[in-house]
Scaffold this motif. Structure first.
Motif, PDB file in Angstrom:
ATOM      1  N   TYR A 297      -8.931   5.114   3.797  1.00  0.00           N
ATOM      2  CA  TYR A 297      -8.137   4.151   4.560  1.00  0.00           C
ATOM      3  C   TYR A 297      -6.799   4.010   3.863  1.00  0.00           C
ATOM      4  O   TYR A 297      -6.705   4.128   2.643  1.00  0.00           O
ATOM      5  CB  TYR A 297      -8.837   2.786   4.601  1.00  0.00           C
TER       6      TYR A 297
ATOM      7  N   TRP B  58      -5.441  -2.276   6.788  1.00  0.00           N
ATOM      8  CA  TRP B  58      -5.892  -0.947   6.395  1.00  0.00           C
ATOM      9  C   TRP B  58      -6.256  -0.177   7.651  1.00  0.00           C
ATOM     10  O   TRP B  58      -6.816  -0.721   8.583  1.00  0.00           O
ATOM     11  CB  TRP B  58      -7.098  -1.041   5.475  1.00  0.00           C
ATOM     12  N   HIS B  59      -5.937   1.129   7.673  1.00  0.00           N
ATOM     13  CA  HIS B  59      -6.214   1.981   8.823  1.00  0.00           C
ATOM     14  C   HIS B  59      -6.914   3.255   8.356  1.00  0.00           C
ATOM     15  O   HIS B  59      -6.575   3.794   7.309  1.00  0.00           O
ATOM     16  CB  HIS B  59      -4.914   2.366   9.541  1.00  0.00           C
ATOM     17  N   PRO B  60      -7.903   3.741   9.127  1.00  0.00           N
ATOM     18  CA  PRO B  60      -8.587   4.965   8.734  1.00  0.00           C
ATOM     19  C   PRO B  60      -7.622   6.138   8.682  1.00  0.00           C
ATOM     20  O   PRO B  60      -6.702   6.228   9.500  1.00  0.00           O
ATOM     21  CB  PRO B  60      -9.618   5.190   9.830  1.00  0.00           C
TER      22      PRO B  60
END
Length: 65
Positions: free
Chosen positions: A50, A59-61
Protein backbone atom coordinates in the motif's frame (compact mmCIF):
# COMPACT_ATOMS: atom_id res chain seq x y z
CA UNK A 1 4.88 -0.45 11.23
CA UNK A 2 4.13 -3.67 13.05
CA UNK A 3 1.58 -6.14 14.33
CA UNK A 4 -2.14 -5.76 13.71
CA UNK A 5 -1.62 -3.05 11.10
CA UNK A 6 -0.02 -0.49 13.39
CA UNK A 7 1.64 2.47 11.68
CA UNK A 8 3.43 5.09 13.79
CA UNK A 9 4.85 8.47 12.72
CA UNK A 10 7.39 10.70 14.40
CA UNK A 11 8.27 14.23 13.35
CA UNK A 12 10.73 14.97 16.17
CA UNK A 13 13.35 12.26 15.92
CA UNK A 14 11.41 9.75 18.02
CA UNK A 15 10.61 11.86 21.09
CA UNK A 16 6.87 11.49 20.39
CA UNK A 17 4.86 9.17 18.14
CA UNK A 18 1.42 9.41 16.51
CA UNK A 19 -0.60 6.41 15.31
CA UNK A 20 -1.77 6.71 11.71
CA UNK A 21 -4.79 5.07 10.08
CA UNK A 22 -4.01 1.67 8.58
CA UNK A 23 -5.54 0.11 5.46
CA UNK A 24 -5.43 -3.37 7.03
CA UNK A 25 -5.50 -5.14 10.39
CA UNK A 26 -2.87 -7.77 9.45
CA UNK A 27 0.80 -7.57 10.41
CA UNK A 28 2.91 -5.13 8.44
CA UNK A 29 6.43 -6.15 7.58
CA UNK A 30 8.16 -3.02 6.44
CA UNK A 31 7.99 0.56 5.31
CA UNK A 32 9.93 2.51 2.72
CA UNK A 33 9.64 6.28 2.97
CA UNK A 34 10.57 8.12 -0.21
CA UNK A 35 10.16 11.53 1.41
CA UNK A 36 8.03 13.27 4.07
CA UNK A 37 4.81 12.62 2.12
CA UNK A 38 5.31 9.38 0.17
CA UNK A 39 5.79 5.88 1.60
CA UNK A 40 5.02 2.23 0.86
CA UNK A 41 4.10 -0.44 3.45
CA UNK A 42 3.98 -4.23 3.06
CA UNK A 43 1.20 -6.58 4.29
CA UNK A 44 3.15 -9.76 5.01
CA UNK A 45 0.16 -12.11 5.33
CA UNK A 46 -1.40 -11.24 1.99
CA UNK A 47 1.72 -10.19 0.07
CA UNK A 48 0.27 -6.82 -0.81
CA UNK A 49 1.69 -3.32 -0.72
CA UNK A 50 0.00 0.00 0.00
CA UNK A 51 1.22 3.52 -0.67
CA UNK A 52 0.53 6.99 0.62
CA UNK A 53 1.24 10.40 -0.86
CA UNK A 54 -0.22 12.43 2.02
CA UNK A 55 2.08 11.46 4.92
CA UNK A 56 -0.01 8.42 5.89
CA UNK A 57 -3.45 9.98 6.15
CA UNK A 58 -4.72 7.67 3.41
CA UNK A 59 -3.31 4.43 1.95
CA UNK A 60 -4.02 2.87 -1.46
CA UNK A 61 -3.20 -0.62 -2.76
CA UNK A 62 -0.27 -0.85 -5.15
CA UNK A 63 -1.17 -2.69 -8.35
CA UNK A 64 0.56 -6.06 -8.53
CA UNK A 65 2.68 -6.83 -11.53
Amino acid sequence: VGRAGIILLTADGGATWKQLPSPIADDLGGIHAADALRATIRDVANHRSYETSDAGLTWHPVASE
